[in-house]
Design an enzyme around this catalytic site. Structure first.
Site, PDB file in Angstrom:
ATOM      1  N   GLU A 171      12.641  45.788  69.460  1.00  0.00           N
ATOM      2  CA  GLU A 171      14.010  45.352  69.781  1.00  0.00           C
ATOM      3  C   GLU A 171      14.839  45.600  68.528  1.00  0.00           C
ATOM      4  O   GLU A 171      14.753  44.834  67.561  1.00  0.00           O
ATOM      5  CB  GLU A 171      14.032  43.868  70.181  1.00  0.00           C
ATOM      6  CG  GLU A 171      13.126  43.514  71.363  1.00  0.00           C
ATOM      7  CD  GLU A 171      13.532  44.176  72.671  1.00  0.00           C
ATOM      8  OE1 GLU A 171      14.637  44.726  72.764  1.00  0.00           O
ATOM      9  OE2 GLU A 171      12.705  44.180  73.607  1.00  0.00           O
ATOM     10  N   CYS A 173      22.465  41.231  67.238  1.00  0.00           N
ATOM     11  CA  CYS A 173      22.224  42.625  67.623  1.00  0.00           C
ATOM     12  C   CYS A 173      23.224  43.021  68.701  1.00  0.00           C
ATOM     13  O   CYS A 173      23.649  44.166  68.782  1.00  0.00           O
ATOM     14  CB  CYS A 173      20.794  42.806  68.100  1.00  0.00           C
ATOM     15  SG  CYS A 173      20.308  41.637  69.365  1.00  0.00           S
TER      16      CYS A 173
HETATM   17  P1  NAP Z   1      14.831  44.304  59.000  1.00  0.00           P
HETATM   18  O1  NAP Z   1      15.286  44.554  57.631  1.00  0.00           O
HETATM   19  O2  NAP Z   1      14.365  45.451  59.810  1.00  0.00           O
HETATM   20  O3  NAP Z   1      13.673  43.207  58.887  1.00  0.00           O
HETATM   21  C1  NAP Z   1      13.064  42.670  60.034  1.00  0.00           C
HETATM   22  C2  NAP Z   1      11.661  42.213  59.713  1.00  0.00           C
HETATM   23  O4  NAP Z   1      10.865  43.355  59.369  1.00  0.00           O
HETATM   24  C3  NAP Z   1      11.581  41.255  58.540  1.00  0.00           C
HETATM   25  O5  NAP Z   1      10.634  40.261  58.846  1.00  0.00           O
HETATM   26  C4  NAP Z   1      11.104  42.154  57.430  1.00  0.00           C
HETATM   27  O6  NAP Z   1      10.397  41.478  56.433  1.00  0.00           O
HETATM   28  C5  NAP Z   1      10.159  43.076  58.179  1.00  0.00           C
HETATM   29  N1  NAP Z   1       9.818  44.322  57.483  1.00  0.00           N
HETATM   30  C6  NAP Z   1      10.493  44.942  56.490  1.00  0.00           C
HETATM   31  N2  NAP Z   1       9.844  46.089  56.145  1.00  0.00           N
HETATM   32  C7  NAP Z   1       8.753  46.186  56.940  1.00  0.00           C
HETATM   33  C8  NAP Z   1       7.704  47.143  57.072  1.00  0.00           C
HETATM   34  N3  NAP Z   1       7.642  48.231  56.291  1.00  0.00           N
HETATM   35  N4  NAP Z   1       6.757  46.932  57.996  1.00  0.00           N
HETATM   36  C9  NAP Z   1       6.806  45.842  58.798  1.00  0.00           C
HETATM   37  N5  NAP Z   1       7.770  44.899  58.711  1.00  0.00           N
HETATM   38  C10 NAP Z   1       8.731  45.064  57.797  1.00  0.00           C
HETATM   39  O7  NAP Z   1      15.965  43.580  59.879  1.00  0.00           O
HETATM   40  P2  NAP Z   1      16.916  42.379  59.462  1.00  0.00           P
HETATM   41  O8  NAP Z   1      17.891  42.890  58.465  1.00  0.00           O
HETATM   42  O9  NAP Z   1      16.098  41.172  59.152  1.00  0.00           O
HETATM   43  O10 NAP Z   1      17.633  42.076  60.857  1.00  0.00           O
HETATM   44  C11 NAP Z   1      18.814  42.677  61.270  1.00  0.00           C
HETATM   45  C12 NAP Z   1      18.541  43.782  62.265  1.00  0.00           C
HETATM   46  O11 NAP Z   1      17.823  43.282  63.384  1.00  0.00           O
HETATM   47  C13 NAP Z   1      19.827  44.356  62.847  1.00  0.00           C
HETATM   48  O12 NAP Z   1      19.710  45.760  62.912  1.00  0.00           O
HETATM   49  C14 NAP Z   1      19.880  43.767  64.244  1.00  0.00           C
HETATM   50  O13 NAP Z   1      20.633  44.509  65.164  1.00  0.00           O
HETATM   51  C15 NAP Z   1      18.434  43.739  64.595  1.00  0.00           C
HETATM   52  N6  NAP Z   1      18.180  42.795  65.692  1.00  0.00           N
HETATM   53  C16 NAP Z   1      17.847  43.299  66.942  1.00  0.00           C
HETATM   54  C17 NAP Z   1      17.665  42.443  68.019  1.00  0.00           C
HETATM   55  C18 NAP Z   1      17.312  42.944  69.386  1.00  0.00           C
HETATM   56  O14 NAP Z   1      16.846  42.141  70.201  1.00  0.00           O
HETATM   57  N7  NAP Z   1      17.503  44.212  69.694  1.00  0.00           N
HETATM   58  C19 NAP Z   1      17.818  41.052  67.822  1.00  0.00           C
HETATM   59  C20 NAP Z   1      18.146  40.594  66.563  1.00  0.00           C
HETATM   60  C21 NAP Z   1      18.320  41.468  65.501  1.00  0.00           C
HETATM   61  P3  NAP Z   1      11.099  41.002  55.062  1.00  0.00           P
HETATM   62  O15 NAP Z   1      12.077  39.969  55.460  1.00  0.00           O
HETATM   63  O16 NAP Z   1       9.960  40.472  54.302  1.00  0.00           O
HETATM   64  O17 NAP Z   1      11.733  42.230  54.468  1.00  0.00           O
END
Ligand code: NAP
Length: 471
Positions: free
Chosen positions: A245, A279
């Site tokens: 997602e 999102c």
């Molecule tokens: P993110 O930077 O992608 O991080 C999400 C999660 O992934 C965090 O727990 C992060 O851990 C982890 N992560 C980072 N690098 C990783 C790797 N190499 N392998 C596995 N996991 C890893 O996203 P965010 O900035 O927290 O959230 C914002 C984004 O989420 C936006 O793009 C938003 O649109 C999207 N979102 C989508 C939905 C949907 O349902 N489509 C809902 C909500 C949010 P760390 O925190 O330890 O870095």
């Protein structure tokens, strides 16, 4: 100060280092979390794989319902913790706790619902006098990785359906917002959840998230977060189920025949709620030419009502974004748009991680602000000639999460529903509208089209076993 520990199979880790959690509004330390090591990660997987004593449907339903009741009793404490770790306004924290209560309630109800089907086999010339039955079996081990923007509800949307399906799950919450995730885990254990059914691990990506994603015996990775990390996970996960997602760039289309009051309300709520960090936030407002001047004037007026400031003040409607670099990024894309001919009509001021709700008019169609995802309280207005122009602009990005269309003309609404290439089309509503058990999720760069929402997620966290008998 909140002090918590990662959990391996219900047991707090002894800790290989700690993580400080800071309040985005003033940088104050609001919590610490004891981190898990690589050995803890392996132990969490081993505990999930070894677990055999799955509680009955009734017991799982009761655990989820007791957790719901416990969360209701501590509603305000959870809302405040969301405000502290995420910088979201207290009123947004309260709203999120309410949504999480719904997730737990629906998951508890769905646990009791039978999920089998029966097929008679004597229905064709090739048939036989038999019946085929289906039943859903839990997975042995699922992994969930969650983002910062809904620190409690995103976690509930993974953990609730997994428990409902009887699947042990290992959660890796965002390191920016780990507190409410761990607090929810404490409620679940206190409600009777067997430890091996849930581990919650915070720790360096190389020691926790990456080994979990690559682990050959993990059967599912459910990830919510950015497109970049989602695609990296897809490239490294190997042979396992994936639920992705990812980001969005959702349009709100406002046609000349729209109810103007409603359009202004939806544009403001869609752009500024949760500090614009959903999102499915409105990230582009595509307004037909005839209504654009009056719509813009009224949106500017309405935007000034969104008080931006200290997340803990009752009057605040828009708190901070997650951190200062994120606010600086938003400031940068606004400046780029202005350099390309856009006009800031209100907002735009930044103080640390606080960015005032900002209306930007005459935004060129190729600006980074509207081509990529801008995760903050921005309301970029783009003029469109007619519905066809709006639909082609809406479809012209890499994303395909959700959309909203404001119109009083039924044929326009129907055409939009048929034409928009995305997971959801909401007529006369914000793109983010949903209930917690309805199917939700995007296509294109926003996801693989496998939906979440309690009912769909329970399907992901289980597999269908078919058996047949003579009849
Ligand atoms: P993110 O930077 O992608 O991080 C999400 C999660 O992934 C965090 O727990 C992060 O851990 C982890 N992560 C980072 N690098 C990783 C790797 N190499 N392998 C596995 N996991 C890893 O996203 P965010 O900035 O927290 O959230 C914002 C984004 O989420 C936006 O793009 C938003 O649109 C999207 N979102 C989508 C939905 C949907 O349902 N489509 C809902 C909500 C949010 P760390 O925190 O330890 O870095």
């Amino acid at each position: 100060m909140i002090t918590l520990r990662s959990f391996v199979a219900g047991t707090p880790v002894s800790g290989s280092g700690t993580l400080d959690v800071v309040h985005p509004y003033d940088g104050a330390r609001v919590g610490t979390v004891a981190l898990a090591s690589r050995a803890d990660t392996d132990a969490a997987v081993a505990a999930a794989l070894a677990f055999r004593d799955t509680p009955s449907r009734f017991q799982r339903s009761e655990i989820l319902d007791r957790t719901r009741a416990a969360l209701e009793a501590r509603r305000e404490e959870f809302a405040r913790t969301i405000a502290l770790e995420a910088g979201l306004a207290l009123r947004e924290g309260r709203y999120e706790v309410g949504r999480t209560i719904d997730v737990l309630r629906f998951a508890s109800i769905e646990t009791l619902r039978d999920d089998g089907q029966i097929f008679s086999c004597d229905i064709s010339a090739q048939g036989k006098s038999r019946k085929i039955f289906t039943t859903r079996e839990p997975l042995r081990c699922a992994v969930a990785i969650t983002p910062f923007n809904h620190p409690l509800n995103q976690v509930a949307h993974k953990v609730g359906p997994a428990i409902a399906a009887g699947t042990p799950i290992i959660l890796k919450p965002s390191e920016k917002t780990p507190l409410v995730a761990l607090m929810l885990a404490e409620l679940l254990y206190a409600a009777g959840l067997p430890g091996p059914m849930l581990s919650v691990l915070l720790g360096p990506t190389a020691e926790v998230a990456e080994p979990l994603v690559r682990h050959p015996e993990v059967e599912l990775v459910a990830f919510t977060g950015s497109v970049a990390v989602g695609k990296r996970i897809a490239a490294t996960a190997g042979y396992k189920k994936l639920v992705l997602e990812l980001g969005g760039n959702d349009p709100l289309i406002v046609l000349d025949d729209a109810d103007l009051d409603l359009a202004v309300t939806l544009a403001a709520e869609g752009s500024y709620r949760n500090s614009g960090q959903r999102c499915t936030a409105v990230k582009r407002i595509l307004v037909q030419e005839g209504i654009a001047p009056e719509f813009t004037r009224r949106l500017v007026e309405r935007t000034r009502e969104y008080v931006c400031g200290n997340p803990l003040d009752e009057a605040t409607r828009v708190g901070t974004v997650i951190d200062e670099p994120s606010a600086v990024y938003l400031e940068t894309v606004v400046r780029e748009a202005v350099a390309a001919g856009a006009r800031v009509l209100t907002g735009g001021e930044r103080r640390g991680a606080l960015l005032a709700p900002t209306v930007i008019a005459d935004v060129p169609r190729d600006c980074r602000m509207v081509v990529c995802e801008s995760f903050g309280p921005l309301a970029p207005i783009l003029r469109v000639k007619d519905l066809d122009d709006a639909l082609s602009l809406a479809n012209g990005t890499a994303y395909g999460l959700s959309s909203g269309v404001v119109t009083t003309h039924l044929p326009s609404a129907l055409k939009a529903i048929r034409t928009l290439r995305c997971g959801t089309v909401n007529i006369n509503e914000v793109p983010g509208f949903r209930v917690e058990n309805s199917p939700f999720g995007g296509i294109k760069d926003s996801g693989l089209g496998i939906k979440e929402g309690v009912i769909e997620a329970m399907k992901a966290y289980s597999y269908v076993k078919t058996f047949s008998m003579p009849w």
